[in-house]
Enzyme design. Sequence first.
Site, PDB file in Angstrom:
ATOM      1  N   THR A  84       9.393 -29.209  11.688  1.00  0.00           N
ATOM      2  CA  THR A  84      10.694 -30.023  11.082  1.00  0.00           C
ATOM      3  C   THR A  84      11.928 -29.504  11.963  1.00  0.00           C
ATOM      4  O   THR A  84      12.477 -28.460  11.990  1.00  0.00           O
ATOM      5  CB  THR A  84      11.286 -29.499   9.844  1.00  0.00           C
ATOM      6  OG1 THR A  84      10.255 -30.303   8.935  1.00  0.00           O
ATOM      7  CG2 THR A  84      12.458 -30.299   9.723  1.00  0.00           C
ATOM      8  N   GLU A 124      12.833 -19.841   6.889  1.00  0.00           N
ATOM      9  CA  GLU A 124      13.536 -19.711   5.515  1.00  0.00           C
ATOM     10  C   GLU A 124      12.521 -18.612   4.902  1.00  0.00           C
ATOM     11  O   GLU A 124      11.435 -18.570   4.614  1.00  0.00           O
ATOM     12  CB  GLU A 124      13.545 -20.782   4.630  1.00  0.00           C
ATOM     13  CG  GLU A 124      14.514 -21.875   5.110  1.00  0.00           C
ATOM     14  CD  GLU A 124      13.944 -23.248   4.167  1.00  0.00           C
ATOM     15  OE1 GLU A 124      13.238 -23.426   3.812  1.00  0.00           O
ATOM     16  OE2 GLU A 124      15.158 -24.070   4.596  1.00  0.00           O
ATOM     17  N   ASN A 182      13.507 -22.351  -1.533  1.00  0.00           N
ATOM     18  CA  ASN A 182      12.931 -23.606  -1.659  1.00  0.00           C
ATOM     19  C   ASN A 182      12.505 -24.114  -3.110  1.00  0.00           C
ATOM     20  O   ASN A 182      12.156 -25.057  -3.552  1.00  0.00           O
ATOM     21  CB  ASN A 182      11.420 -23.685  -0.941  1.00  0.00           C
ATOM     22  CG  ASN A 182      11.737 -23.788   0.559  1.00  0.00           C
ATOM     23  OD1 ASN A 182      12.623 -24.728   1.176  1.00  0.00           O
ATOM     24  ND2 ASN A 182      11.310 -22.754   1.343  1.00  0.00           N
TER      25      ASN A 182
END
Lengths: 383, 383
Positions: free
Chosen positions: B179, B259, B378
Amino acid sequence: MSVTAPAGFRAAGVTAGLKASGRPDVALVVNDGPLDAAAAVYTSNRCKAHPVLWSERASADGHVRAVVLNSGGANCFTGPAGFQLTHATAELVGELTGCGAADVVVCSTGLIGYSFSREKLLDGVRAASAALAADGGDAAATAIMTTDTVSKQAVAAGDGFTVGGMAKGAGMLAPGLATMLVVLTTDAVAEPAELDAALRAATRTTFDRVDSDGCMSTNDTVVLMASGASGVRPRAADLHAAVHAVCADLARRLVADAEGADHDIAVEVVGAASEDDAVEVARSVARNNLFKAAVFGKDPNWGRVLAAVGTTRAAFDPLALDVSLNGVAVCVAGAPGEDPALVDLDPREVRVRIDLHAGGAEATVWTNDLTHAYVHENSAYST
Amino acid sequence: MSVTAPAGFRAAGVTAGLKASGRPDVALVVNDGPLDAAAAVYTSNRCKAHPVLWSERASADGHVRAVVLNSGGANCFTGPAGFQLTHATAELVGELTGCGAADVVVCSTGLIGYSFSREKLLDGVRAASAALAADGGDAAATAIMTTDTVSKQAVAAGDGFTVGGMAKGAGMLAPGLATMLVVLTTDAVAEPAELDAALRAATRTTFDRVDSDGCMSTNDTVVLMASGASGVRPRAADLHAAVHAVCADLARRLVADAEGADHDIAVEVVGAASEDDAVEVARSVARNNLFKAAVFGKDPNWGRVLAAVGTTRAAFDPLALDVSLNGVAVCVAGAPGEDPALVDLDPREVRVRIDLHAGGAEATVWTNDLTHAYVHENSAYST
């Protein structure tokens, strides 16, 4: 009761000292007949543990007299001594129960690459044999637990026959098969081929559709033994139904006890062009870490569902896709639908429904959310 | 410097108010020529965001004059209004920069299924156009950040030409492509077909081998524009080398900023029968949640590596497999090797090396560990 619910079986569970916790760790299930018909399915992982390599051969002829199981070590990638230990275990069970080693299925669960005490295991097998009892199902089901928090047992009554089962599994739960050891018993009269058909039909839509964390184990074993002690030969459909009922019950219990999970998630795909398409889409969503983390956070992030759907080869038009979360149609025809704030993700059970609008096939895969507790439990398993 | 390091480019990054945080959220990169040659690759996700559907067509002829990017919303599954907004954005950029809308690539990043303000975006585009500057690379790289903690920029100097690039990406990082939004620029003289060959060769072994969390985005875009302003036409090998260098640099930065990650993990597969086999095995290990959680816990649980290897179709014999963790040969020929306690998992960079002993091909896939912070970030992204 579980594996000793049907007539013709004895079972036991004992503490051999393989587990540091001092909990029971060796189980034995013996089929006293008159039949010894059996069927089994094993992990499709190509790195198979020694007990799987052994048991595949032992069960290939459709005859199994006993299943011996240990927790406290997977006996996988443990070198030649590991295979010798599996062989010795089967030999000992054969001696103690009056059958050949080739009629003994061996199952192990625990850490891969870790060698455990040969003496403790064989002493445990002797103790289990001495403890065999017609009501030993509970003890056996308890002795196969690893990170399981509850023992998993199920029974289904057929017309004049019974099917019972026990399972262990809490992590590394993904198919073909989910990580699990499952022993199923029945007092029905049945040929090995009939058992095989019933078992494969049942596992295909139950254990093979549990996908807790996408990780496939090296030790998965599901074995079904028939004693024939009821004297009843059920119709194929009745046998299938009872075996399926027990497998479905145990599979649901595996999901409910998955390591660290806060939610059990049913990913239901409908409107698929084929069942294979439906399973592929459901599994892709079930393995999407971002979606699973969102469910943990009670965040109705349906975009992550669609992003996962888009990675599949299934037939669909993105602009025709519908998604609902616990009954709220958050995405309709590829565009925002009802307000996601209406979705209640407080209940443990979550239902994601995806309509591909591409046909009439459907499938459901069960998974769990991705939680802090999952990371915690799995970040320090071997240490 | 990044995208404005090569001659012939201007860039800008401004705050349009799309992000609740008030951080910059619209970037513009303009190619002032003399050439407008370009190549691009896009997500292989079949659920593509509106900007991807637009840009695939815009870049198909090998000519791109400008790239406009916004954070604060992915503009994916946003209905017809979403596509109209992408179209209007391209039209406006064309008007402001003196080209046609069909020469404008549009990129968006943020939440899927979330509609953001048309007025704010178009006002932001006007502000970005007014702010275009030959040293605007930093500002543009900053404006495309979402959960990124640092802006990602890279430059490679060729013989008389330069390649620059900027990237955004921190989660939903899995290939084809990870991504990301990536804009690459060069002042080399090159035809679209040459750029396409260089870009595809570079992404295949860089961005396509970053697999932070197994989740593929709907918006991934990598675009390479050549201004020809250097007047230098490099040899193909030199152009490939410079483009590859920038892509490899940016890809490594994406992994380093993933992340919630504590570790960057290089899964190196050697001795494979084919490069495809090597990539399949490396990706399987890179996506194994249990192994990734173990690395977070600094637990050298090599059994989970082998369990992941066993799920692939690659050619190997389980009893020939070697695994080393940070240089310690924990598994040799499918059996325990050196003491896992020797493995030091304190450093951020972890190297897992798997020798399949099946041939001479190899590949490396980069991933991250699975951490509490990943789950935390998330589990509440859209709320």
